[in-house]
Write an enzyme that holds these catalytic residues in place. Structure first.
Site, mmCIF file in Angstrom:
data_model
loop_
_atom_site.group_PDB
_atom_site.id
_atom_site.type_symbol
_atom_site.label_atom_id
_atom_site.label_comp_id
_atom_site.label_asym_id
_atom_site.label_seq_id
_atom_site.Cartn_x
_atom_site.Cartn_y
_atom_site.Cartn_z
ATOM 1 N N CYS A 1 -2.488 59.169 -53.132
ATOM 2 C CA CYS A 1 -2.345 59.985 -54.335
ATOM 3 C C CYS A 1 -1.748 61.351 -53.997
ATOM 4 O O CYS A 1 -1.843 61.818 -52.872
ATOM 5 C CB CYS A 1 -3.712 60.210 -54.968
ATOM 6 S SG CYS A 1 -4.617 58.696 -55.187
ATOM 7 N N ARG B 1 3.976 59.484 -52.650
ATOM 8 C CA ARG B 1 2.625 59.242 -52.140
ATOM 9 C C ARG B 1 1.879 58.190 -52.958
ATOM 10 O O ARG B 1 0.904 57.616 -52.495
ATOM 11 C CB ARG B 1 1.816 60.539 -52.173
ATOM 12 C CG ARG B 1 2.393 61.627 -51.309
ATOM 13 C CD ARG B 1 1.580 62.870 -51.462
ATOM 14 N NE ARG B 1 0.235 62.689 -50.947
ATOM 15 C CZ ARG B 1 -0.133 62.846 -49.698
ATOM 16 N NH1 ARG B 1 0.758 63.200 -48.809
ATOM 17 N NH2 ARG B 1 -1.367 62.651 -49.328
ATOM 18 N N TRP C 1 -2.356 56.412 -56.777
ATOM 19 C CA TRP C 1 -2.077 55.144 -56.106
ATOM 20 C C TRP C 1 -3.437 54.471 -56.025
ATOM 21 O O TRP C 1 -4.295 54.887 -55.254
ATOM 22 C CB TRP C 1 -1.510 55.437 -54.715
ATOM 23 C CG TRP C 1 -0.961 54.258 -53.986
ATOM 24 C CD1 TRP C 1 0.303 53.743 -54.091
ATOM 25 C CD2 TRP C 1 -1.630 53.461 -53.003
ATOM 26 N NE1 TRP C 1 0.446 52.680 -53.239
ATOM 27 C CE2 TRP C 1 -0.716 52.488 -52.556
ATOM 28 C CE3 TRP C 1 -2.907 53.473 -52.442
ATOM 29 C CZ2 TRP C 1 -1.036 51.535 -51.599
ATOM 30 C CZ3 TRP C 1 -3.225 52.526 -51.484
ATOM 31 C CH2 TRP C 1 -2.295 51.574 -51.071
ATOM 32 N N ASN D 1 -7.900 62.865 -53.951
ATOM 33 C CA ASN D 1 -7.163 61.955 -53.080
ATOM 34 C C ASN D 1 -8.132 61.533 -51.991
ATOM 35 O O ASN D 1 -8.805 62.377 -51.413
ATOM 36 C CB ASN D 1 -5.949 62.687 -52.486
ATOM 37 C CG ASN D 1 -5.243 61.867 -51.427
ATOM 38 O OD1 ASN D 1 -5.301 60.646 -51.424
ATOM 39 N ND2 ASN D 1 -4.583 62.552 -50.511
ATOM 40 N N GLY D 2 -8.227 60.241 -51.729
ATOM 41 C CA GLY D 2 -9.144 59.769 -50.683
ATOM 42 C C GLY D 2 -10.021 58.658 -51.216
ATOM 43 O O GLY D 2 -9.745 58.074 -52.262
ATOM 44 N N GLU E 1 11.374 47.385 -35.684
ATOM 45 C CA GLU E 1 11.683 48.412 -36.683
ATOM 46 C C GLU E 1 12.706 47.905 -37.701
ATOM 47 O O GLU E 1 12.564 48.133 -38.899
ATOM 48 C CB GLU E 1 12.193 49.681 -35.964
ATOM 49 C CG GLU E 1 12.555 50.834 -36.872
ATOM 50 C CD GLU E 1 11.407 51.364 -37.720
ATOM 51 O OE1 GLU E 1 10.260 50.932 -37.532
ATOM 52 O OE2 GLU E 1 11.675 52.202 -38.598
ATOM 53 N N LYS F 1 12.036 47.742 -41.701
ATOM 54 C CA LYS F 1 12.896 48.435 -42.671
ATOM 55 C C LYS F 1 13.323 47.461 -43.766
ATOM 56 O O LYS F 1 13.346 47.785 -44.936
ATOM 57 C CB LYS F 1 14.158 49.002 -41.991
ATOM 58 C CG LYS F 1 13.952 50.204 -41.127
ATOM 59 C CD LYS F 1 13.827 51.522 -41.848
ATOM 60 C CE LYS F 1 12.446 51.940 -42.163
ATOM 61 N NZ LYS F 1 11.484 52.274 -41.215
ATOM 62 N N GLU G 1 10.133 46.390 -46.032
ATOM 63 C CA GLU G 1 9.458 47.370 -46.876
ATOM 64 C C GLU G 1 10.288 47.829 -48.062
ATOM 65 O O GLU G 1 9.736 48.120 -49.114
ATOM 66 C CB GLU G 1 8.914 48.552 -46.063
ATOM 67 C CG GLU G 1 9.945 49.439 -45.442
ATOM 68 C CD GLU G 1 9.318 50.586 -44.657
ATOM 69 O OE1 GLU G 1 8.203 51.011 -44.961
ATOM 70 O OE2 GLU G 1 9.986 51.081 -43.713
ATOM 71 N N HIS H 1 8.698 28.887 -28.845
ATOM 72 C CA HIS H 1 7.262 28.579 -28.865
ATOM 73 C C HIS H 1 6.735 28.429 -30.287
ATOM 74 O O HIS H 1 5.532 28.558 -30.505
ATOM 75 C CB HIS H 1 6.495 29.641 -28.073
ATOM 76 C CG HIS H 1 6.926 29.687 -26.639
ATOM 77 N ND1 HIS H 1 6.525 28.748 -25.720
ATOM 78 C CD2 HIS H 1 7.789 30.509 -25.996
ATOM 79 C CE1 HIS H 1 7.102 29.011 -24.551
ATOM 80 N NE2 HIS H 1 7.879 30.080 -24.698
ATOM 81 N N LYS I 1 3.757 56.894 -48.700
ATOM 82 C CA LYS I 1 4.328 57.538 -47.515
ATOM 83 C C LYS I 1 3.263 57.815 -46.459
ATOM 84 O O LYS I 1 3.460 57.531 -45.285
ATOM 85 C CB LYS I 1 5.022 58.835 -47.931
ATOM 86 C CG LYS I 1 5.658 59.613 -46.785
ATOM 87 C CD LYS I 1 6.908 58.944 -46.296
ATOM 88 C CE LYS I 1 7.601 59.719 -45.188
ATOM 89 N NZ LYS I 1 8.517 58.847 -44.429
HETATM 90 O O1 M6R Z 1 2.891 59.259 -40.974
HETATM 91 P P1 M6R Z 1 2.838 58.213 -39.918
HETATM 92 O O2 M6R Z 1 3.973 58.275 -38.964
HETATM 93 O O3 M6R Z 1 1.521 58.187 -39.184
HETATM 94 O O4 M6R Z 1 2.949 56.831 -40.689
HETATM 95 C C1 M6R Z 1 2.824 55.613 -40.024
HETATM 96 C C2 M6R Z 1 3.331 54.483 -40.878
HETATM 97 O O5 M6R Z 1 2.616 54.420 -42.079
HETATM 98 C C3 M6R Z 1 4.820 54.626 -41.196
HETATM 99 O O6 M6R Z 1 5.595 54.703 -40.036
HETATM 100 C C4 M6R Z 1 5.287 53.431 -42.051
HETATM 101 O O7 M6R Z 1 5.248 52.263 -41.306
HETATM 102 C C5 M6R Z 1 6.681 53.718 -42.604
HETATM 103 N N1 M6R Z 1 6.689 53.532 -44.009
HETATM 104 C C6 M6R Z 1 7.721 52.805 -42.109
HETATM 105 O O8 M6R Z 1 8.966 53.100 -42.651
#
Ligand code: M6R
Length: 622
Positions: free
Chosen positions: A2, A27, A76, A112-113, A495, A499, A502, A518, A617
């Protein structure tokens, strides 16, 4: 998660809150709400389900809400479905929807939390005659504050402190009390929140971009602390009600860095900011051709004493850890273990007392990474955080911090923060290698010089981005995509695959090329897109063999390799070349086309690139 924004000052609050919330939408964004006070009048609460623009339309961009003091929230959902009723702000009275509940309420708040013991607290409040209109844990906290406030006929600081002692979980809370007009009260435990002041006005927010336009002078509220915000002034309290003195800190980020700057999406803008972010991060520790790590607690003696390195992180930050593992082990010959923070924190890890725990995080607020850091500290192991957000929880709690200089990263999918985390890992590896006698001065200088060429090489890859766009346009209907590679190339595949998943919602998997046989190879069908990453000389032929294997089972192949390896065209249907570099640093270049692929696939499918569904985020809850 949030997003919270609060404002008290001379200007009309609602437009400022909406503007701040828009910058925090990354967020969380299933519903939003505002509570505004006009002088002594009770708070007016407006909420809506869906994107922030619905709330903006409902309030004529905030102009219909009169008042100079207010709090706002983008939600959220954690407890309770996304709905107008569950949206924040929540009130201590009985919210009827007609506005009367708000008028009667003493306390109105946003949060938030997660409040872990909210059920038990709700039972208690039900017994004391409180009725609940939502399924949220936030409504419970707001009512608990109200309960203590009235029961002890006390002041807000004391009522909040009593509540903080009773609740378990994490929270950034922002509240207004009917009997304290012109004041916002905040409290924090394990959820991010900063307070800014400027020219007789005070702001509070979950994250810097929300207030950067108005001020760069901020206070960091600590864990288990409370603050009272009045126009241009902030008073901090501990749980005993004692006033705490705090220093104002200046944030160096430029307000423009949190704008799109002519790009259609933040993600594309941030992809283009990588050369600068990388170069700034290198320049922050490389002085006159030498890497200086003394300021982050890594002088020669400390480096020589490291027995093991444990890299702990989540998501993309974890992926940079996988690359760093290969590079440190190969250059500095120190054993490295990389762990997902969510696993590390619960698996009772056996850590060597002379080890170094490196946590990596863009936001510095990721709940699992923060918990892993605390666990390492409890065990008495030295900790280093590689963090982007100055003053974040992880930055404050780690023994030492290596700040990446990516600037604010707004798109949910990380790009420039990932790239700077890689750079931090390389710099540590090179310095560790020299100090521990694994490389000589000549190699040391060569590696540092080569590192300095990375920004230009990234620029070169970006110049040819339309070629990737063209290729991706043909793949817009892909169902499953596989990324294969070995060593550092495998780490980059992790990675590239994330990408794609997501932001494009296309199922993809990263596989160590040697593992395909395997099991996974049975998934390959006619036309399945397989992307082979081949930047490591010693492993090149082996990955080519794996590509040939999948091709013979119908795969459509893309090769990603360095200029010079033109024979790949005998195997791959489409090839992307990247400039040559020292193989230890190849991830910094090979990741760029993969970021672009994720981006263009998302755009070609008409998706919301910067704000993918179900994602936030900063993951500040477990
Ligand atoms: O803020 P952080 O680097 O700790 O976040 C870690 C992950 O949540 C973050 O890298 C997430 O996987 C990204 N959305 C990937 O693009």
């Amino acid at each position: 998660m949030c997003g919270i924004v609060g404002f008290v000052g001379k200007h009309q609050a609602a437009p400022i809150l909406l503007d701040g919330l828009a910058r925090l939408e990354y967020r969380g964004y299933d519903s939003a709400g505002l509570a505004i006070r006009n002088g002594e009048e009770p708070a007016e609460v407006v909420k809506s389900k869906g994107r922030l623009k619905i709330l903006a339309e409902k309030t004529d961009n905030g102009n219909s809400l009169v008042g100079n003091c207010g709090i706002g929230h983008t939600r959220w959902a954690t407890h309770g479905e996304p709905s107008k009723t569950n949206a924040h702000p929540h009130v201590s009275g009985n919210c009827t929807g007609s506005g009367s509940g708000e008028v009667e309420s003493e306390v109105v708040g946003v949060h938030n939390g997660i409040i872990e013991n909210f059920k038990e607290l709700k039972e208690k409040l039900l017994k004391h005659g409180y009725a609940f209109y939502s399924q949220t844990d936030t409504e419970v906290v707001v009512k608990l504050v109200d309960y203590y406030y009235k029961k002890y006929n006390t002041d807000p600081a004391d009522a909040i402190a009593k509540t903080m002692v009773r609740v378990r979980g994490s929270y950034a809370l922002c509240m207004m009390f009917k009997s304290h007009p012109g004041e916002i009260w905040v409290a924090r435990k394990d959820s991010p929140m900063i307070i800014g002041v400027s020219n007789g006005e005070t702001f509070v927010a979950s994250d810097v971009p929300a207030i950067l336009k108005y001020t760069r002078n901020v206070y960091y509220i600590g864990n288990m602390e409370i603050a009272r915000l009045t126009p241009g002034e902030v008073t901090f309290f501990n749980l005993d009600g004692d006033v705490i003195e705090k220093k104002l800190t200046e944030i160096k980020w430029d307000a423009k860095s949190a704008e799109k700057g002519g790009f259609e999406h933040f993600m594309m803008k941030e992809i283009h900011e990588q050369p600068k972010a990388v170069s700034d991060t290198i320049a922050s520790v490389v002085k006159d051709g030498r890497i200086e790590l003394e300021n982050i607690g890594l002088d020669e003696e400390a480096i020589k004493n490291i027995s093991h390195i444990y890299i702990v992180a989540c998501g993309s930050a974890y992926h940079t850890g996988v690359v760093t593992q290969y590079v440190i082990e190969d250059l500095a010959k120190i054993p490295v273990r990389v762990e997902l923070a969510s696993e590390f924190r619960y698996r009772k890890p056996l850590l060597d007392k002379n080890g170094l725990v490196i946590v990596v995080s863009q936001s510095g607020e990721t709940a699992d990474t923060l918990a892993a850091l605390r666990l390492a500290k409890e065990k008495g192991i030295k900790t280093l955080a590689i963090v982007n957000v100055v003053g974040s929880s992880i930055a404050r709690e780690a023994d030492n911090v290596f700040y990446t200089l990516a600037g604010p990263e707004i798109a949910v999918a990380t790009t420039k923060a990932y790239s700077t985390q890689l750079i931090a890992g390389y710099l540590l590896a090179i310095q560790f290698a020299l100090v521990r006698g694994q490389i000589d001065e000549e190699k040391y200088s060569l590696l540092i010089t080569e590192l300095g060429t990375i920004p230009k090489k990234i620029e070169k890859i970006l110049e040819d981005k339309e070629r990737i766009q063209w290729f991706v346009a043909k793949q817009a209907n892909a169902q499953d995509v596989f990324f294969i590679g070995r060593g550092i190339d495998y780490a980059v595949c992790l990675e590239g695959s994330l990408k794609m998943k997501e932001i494009s919602y296309v199922h993809s998997e990263a596989y160590a090329a040697g593992e395909l046989k395997h099991g996974t190879i049975s998934l390959i069908e006619d036309g399945t897109l397989v992307i082979g990453v081949l930047t490591q000389g010693e492993l090149y032929e082996k990955t080519v063999s794996n590509m040939v294997e999948v091709k013979s089972r119908g795969a459509y192949l893309m090769g990603l390799t360095s200029y010079g390896h033109y024979e790949i065209e005998d195997t791959a249907n489409f090839t992307v070349y990247i400039p040559k570099t020292d193989e230890h640093f190849s991830a910094s270049l090979s990741v760029i086309p993969l970021q672009l692929m994720g981006y263009y696939l998302s755009v070609s499918r008409g998706l919301d690139v910067d704000k993918p569904r179900n994602l936030a985020k900063s993951v500040t809850v477990e």
